[in-house]
Design a protein around this motif. Structure first.
Motif, PDB file in Angstrom:
ATOM      1  N   ALA A 323      11.243 -20.065 -35.455  1.00  0.00           N
ATOM      2  CA  ALA A 323      12.272 -19.692 -34.502  1.00  0.00           C
ATOM      3  C   ALA A 323      13.639 -20.111 -35.029  1.00  0.00           C
ATOM      4  O   ALA A 323      13.826 -21.264 -35.424  1.00  0.00           O
ATOM      5  N   MET A 341      12.420 -16.314 -28.631  1.00  0.00           N
ATOM      6  CA  MET A 341      11.927 -17.678 -28.506  1.00  0.00           C
ATOM      7  C   MET A 341      13.077 -18.683 -28.577  1.00  0.00           C
ATOM      8  O   MET A 341      13.092 -19.685 -27.856  1.00  0.00           O
ATOM      9  N   ASP A 345      13.991 -21.251 -25.610  1.00  0.00           N
ATOM     10  CA  ASP A 345      13.986 -22.672 -25.926  1.00  0.00           C
ATOM     11  C   ASP A 345      15.320 -23.313 -25.552  1.00  0.00           C
ATOM     12  O   ASP A 345      15.360 -24.415 -24.989  1.00  0.00           O
ATOM     13  N   VAL A 375       3.857 -18.852 -27.325  1.00  0.00           N
ATOM     14  CA  VAL A 375       4.035 -20.173 -27.889  1.00  0.00           C
ATOM     15  C   VAL A 375       3.285 -21.147 -26.992  1.00  0.00           C
ATOM     16  O   VAL A 375       3.310 -21.029 -25.772  1.00  0.00           O
ATOM     17  N   LEU A 428       8.260 -24.412 -25.585  1.00  0.00           N
ATOM     18  CA  LEU A 428       9.658 -24.240 -25.229  1.00  0.00           C
ATOM     19  C   LEU A 428      10.211 -25.576 -24.754  1.00  0.00           C
ATOM     20  O   LEU A 428       9.604 -26.254 -23.934  1.00  0.00           O
ATOM     21  N   THR A 432       9.684 -25.214 -30.615  1.00  0.00           N
ATOM     22  CA  THR A 432       9.276 -23.838 -30.909  1.00  0.00           C
ATOM     23  C   THR A 432       9.285 -23.552 -32.399  1.00  0.00           C
ATOM     24  O   THR A 432       9.718 -22.485 -32.840  1.00  0.00           O
ATOM     25  N   TRP A 435       5.549 -19.730 -33.424  1.00  0.00           N
ATOM     26  CA  TRP A 435       5.269 -18.771 -32.367  1.00  0.00           C
ATOM     27  C   TRP A 435       4.440 -17.648 -32.969  1.00  0.00           C
ATOM     28  O   TRP A 435       4.332 -17.507 -34.185  1.00  0.00           O
ATOM     29  N   HIS A 437       3.278 -13.397 -32.737  1.00  0.00           N
ATOM     30  CA  HIS A 437       3.654 -12.062 -32.254  1.00  0.00           C
ATOM     31  C   HIS A 437       2.567 -11.078 -32.648  1.00  0.00           C
ATOM     32  O   HIS A 437       2.093 -11.093 -33.784  1.00  0.00           O
TER      33      HIS A 437
END
Length: 515
Positions: A323, A341, A345, A375, A428, A432, A435, A437
Motif C-alpha cells: 500500500a 487501501m 488506512d 486486508v 487498516l 496495511t 493487501w 486483490h
C-alpha cells in the motif's frame, strides 16, 4: 517420481543372514521384498510444480481451466493401471504435449505388471483415496510458494491462501476428496468445471442484504460499542454496485475498533461517489440505495430493509501489493486497490489512535465482471448453483480472499505452523503493508458473500465452503428468499456456535440484467 531405470523399492535384508539396524536377520526371514525396477517407454514430462514454477509452461492462473484435460488422462491411467497407482509426482505437464500421468501399476512377485482382472471394469477404475490425495497434493504444490508436504498441509494452504491461488481450486480439491467419482474423475468434476467456467450471457443486476449481531459472549452491555462490525453498499447511475464489510479490532474493549470500522466505511462511501462521478455519467453525490453500519453511533445513514441494485467487476487475475503512503502519486489508473487501501488506512488513523479494522470490499459491474480487495481476515466467497442430479447438493462455493494472520505468515514457510490464527499482521490503522486483490466474473444465480470472521466461524472438520453450499441449498428448498435468508442464517449460526464475536454477513444476489 522414479526416473527411467530407477528402483521403486529397496532390496530385502541380506539373503544369507547378517546384521541390520534391527539386529540379526535369519537366513530365511518372515518378510521378503523384491527389487522392482521401472523403465518408462517414453520420456517423462516435467512434474507439475516444475512445469508451473520453473518452466512456466503452464500459467498458474490458468491451471483450473486446464484441469479437464488432466482428468481425462487420469481416467485413462486408472483404467490401464488400476486404482491406487498415482502419487503426487505422477501428475506431469509439457508445454507442447500437454498433460501426462505417470502411473505406477500393481506388480507381481516376478516384477511383471499384474494384469487387471475381469472384474476391473470402469467402475473399479475409480480413484482410491490414495489417488485423490496424490492429485490434491500435486495441484496445491504447483501453485503454493513452497512444496506441499501432505494432504493436511494442502487443505490448510487452500484455506489460508485461497485468494492468492487460482479461483475455485479449493472447490476442485474438496470435490476430489469428497465426491464418489464412481464414473471417473472427468465425469465427477464436470459439473464443477461447468460452473467455474460459467459466464453471464448478457448483463447482470444485483441486490444486497445484510445481517449483523453482537454475539452473546462478546456483549459487554453497551449497545454503542458492543458491535464493532460495519457494512454498507452504494449503487450509482452507472449501475455499478460497490459494497464492503469492516471488522473493527479493539485491544482493550474501549470501542475504538468500531470507530475505526465506521471511519473506514465513511471514507469508502466518499471514494465510491468520486469513482461514480469520474465515470461522467453521475453526479458526485451518487445514488446510495443503502449505505449503513452494523453498529450504532454517528456515521452514514442506516440502510432500509432491502437492498441495493446492480452490476459486477473486472478481468481474471490476482495481486498482493504494497500500500502506498497517503497522498503519494500513483501512475496509471485513477483508482487502484493500493490507493484505496492507503485512503482507508489514513481515514482510520485520523479517527482513532488505537483502533484498527479488517476489511473486504467488492465491486460488481453490469457486464458481469467483479473484483474484491481485502486486508486482514474478513472474507469473500462466491456461491454458485451446480447442474447436478437431485441426489447431490446443487451448490458449490469457493473463497476469494486470503488471510493476513500470523498463522498464514508461518504457513508460508512451514507446514508445522500452529496458533496465531486470529493475530492480524495486516489491517487498516497502521498495518496495511499487505493487501490482496482478485478479479473474477459473476453469473445470474450467484451469491457473493462478504463477511467478518465472526460470521465465517469454522466448524470442526468441516470446510466452510461445504457449509455455505449445504445451507444455501436448504434455504433455497424452503422457499424463502435465498440471499437475505442466508445472511440471517450465517449470523444465527455464529451465535449457535458460541456467540464469541460480532458477526456480519452481506450477501449480494446476482440476477439477469433488468430491462
Amino acid at each position: 517420481m522414479p526416473e527411467p531405470g530407477a528402483a521403486l523399492s529397496s532390496g530385502s535384508a541380506s539373503e544369507h543372514g547378517g546384521a541390520s539396524e534391527y539386529g540379526s536377520v535369519p537366513e530365511y526371514g518372515a518378510v521378503a521384498l523384491p527389487e522392482i525396477r521401472v523403465e518408462w517407454a517414453e520420456a517423462l514430462a516435467p512434474a507439475l510444480r516444475d512445469s508451473v514454477v520453473e518452466a512456466h509452461s503452464l500459467d498458474r492462473e490458468e491451471l483450473v481451466a486446464a484441469l479437464p484435460g488432466l482428468w481425462r488422462a487420469v481416467d485413462s491411467a486408472l483404467d490401464l493401471a488400476g486404482p491406487g497407482s498415482l502419487v503426487a509426482e505422477s501428475v506431469r505437464h509439457d508445454a507442447y504435449e500437454g498433460w501426462q500421468v505417470a502411473a505406477l501399476p500393481r506388480y507381481d512377485l516376478d516384477g511383471r505388471i499384474r494384469p487387471r482382472g475381469r472384474r476391473d471394469g470402469t467402475q473399479h477404475g475409480a480413484p482410491q483415496l490414495r489417488d485423490r490425495r496424490a492429485l490434491v497434493r500435486a495441484l496445491v504444490g504447483a501453485v503454493a510458494e513452497r512444496p506441499c508436504l501432505d494432504v493436511r498441509d494442502a487443505l490448510q494452504m487452500l484455506e489460508v491462501f485461497a485468494g492468492n491461488f487460482p479461483p475455485g481450486l479449493d472447490a476442485v480439491c474438496r470435490r476430489l476428496l469428497g465426491h464418489e467419482l464412481r464414473q471417473g474423475v472427468a465425469a465427477g468434476l464436470a459439473p464443477l468445471h461447468e460452473a467455474l467456467d460459467r459466464r453471464a450471457p448478457g448483463g447482470v443486476s444485483t441486490l444486497c442484504y445484510r445481517e449483523s449481531a453482537v454475539g452473546s459472549r462478546k456483549a459487554k452491555g453497551d449497545p454503542a460499542t458492543d458491535n464493532e462490525d460495519t457494512a454498507g453498499a452504494l449503487t450509482g447511475p452507472s449501475g455499478v454496485l460497490r459494497c464492503a464489510v469492516f471488522d473493527g479490532v479493539t485491544g482493550d474493549g474501549d470501542g475504538s475498533g468500531g470507530t475505526a470500522a465506521r471511519a473506514a466505511l465513511e471514507q469508502a462511501i466518499r471514494r465510491w461517489r468520486l469513482e461514480e462521478a469520474a465515470t461522467g455519467r453521475g453526479g458526485a453525490g451518487g445514488d446510495a440505495a443503502f449505505a449503513g453500519r452494523a453498529g450504532p453511533g454517528d456515521g452514514p445513514r442506516p440502510d432500509p430493509p432491502g437492498a441495493a441494485g446492480a452490476g459486477a467487476g473486472a478481468g481474471v487475475g490476482a495481486g498482493v501489493g504494497e500500500a502506498p503512503r497517503p497522498g503519494e502519486p500513483i501512475p496509471g489508473e485513477a483508482f487502484r486497490p493500493g490507493e484505496l487501501m492507503a485512503e482507508l488506512d489514513a481515514a482510520v488513523g485520523r479517527a482513532t489512535a488505537h483502533g484498527s479494522a479488517a476489511a473486504v470490499l467488492a465491486t460488481v459491474r453490469p457486464d458481469g465482471t467483479a473484483s474484491v480487495v481485502s486486508v486482514g481476515d474478513a472474507e469473500a466467497w462466491l456461491i454458485r448453483p451446480l447442474r447436478v442430479p437431485a441426489s447431490e447438493i446443487p451448490y458449490t462455493a469457493w473463497k476469494l480472499t486470503p488471510a493476513h494472520t500470523g498463522f498464514a505468515e508461518r504457513l508460508r514457510i512451514t507446514a508445522d505452523a500452529e496458533g496465531e490464527e486470529s493475530q492480524l499482521v495486516s489491517f487498516l490503522g497502521g498495518g496495511t503493508a499487505r493487501w490482496a486483490h482478485r478479479t473474477f466474473r459473476v453469473a445470474p444465480g450467484d451469491l457473493l458473500l462478504l463477511a467478518s470472521d465472526g460470521a465465517t466461524e469454522p466448524e470442526r472438520d468441516r470446510w466452510f465452503g461445504a457449509v455455505l453450499a449445504e445451507l444455501t441449498a436448504q434455504l433455497d428448498a424452503s422457499g424463502r428468499p435465498t440471499a437475505p435468508a442466508l445472511a440471517a442464517a450465517l449470523v444465527q449460526r455464529a451465535e449457535a456456535l458460541g456467540g464469541w464475536d460480532n458477526a456480519t454477513a452481506l450477501v449480494c444476489a446476482v440476477g439477469e440484467a433488468k430491462d
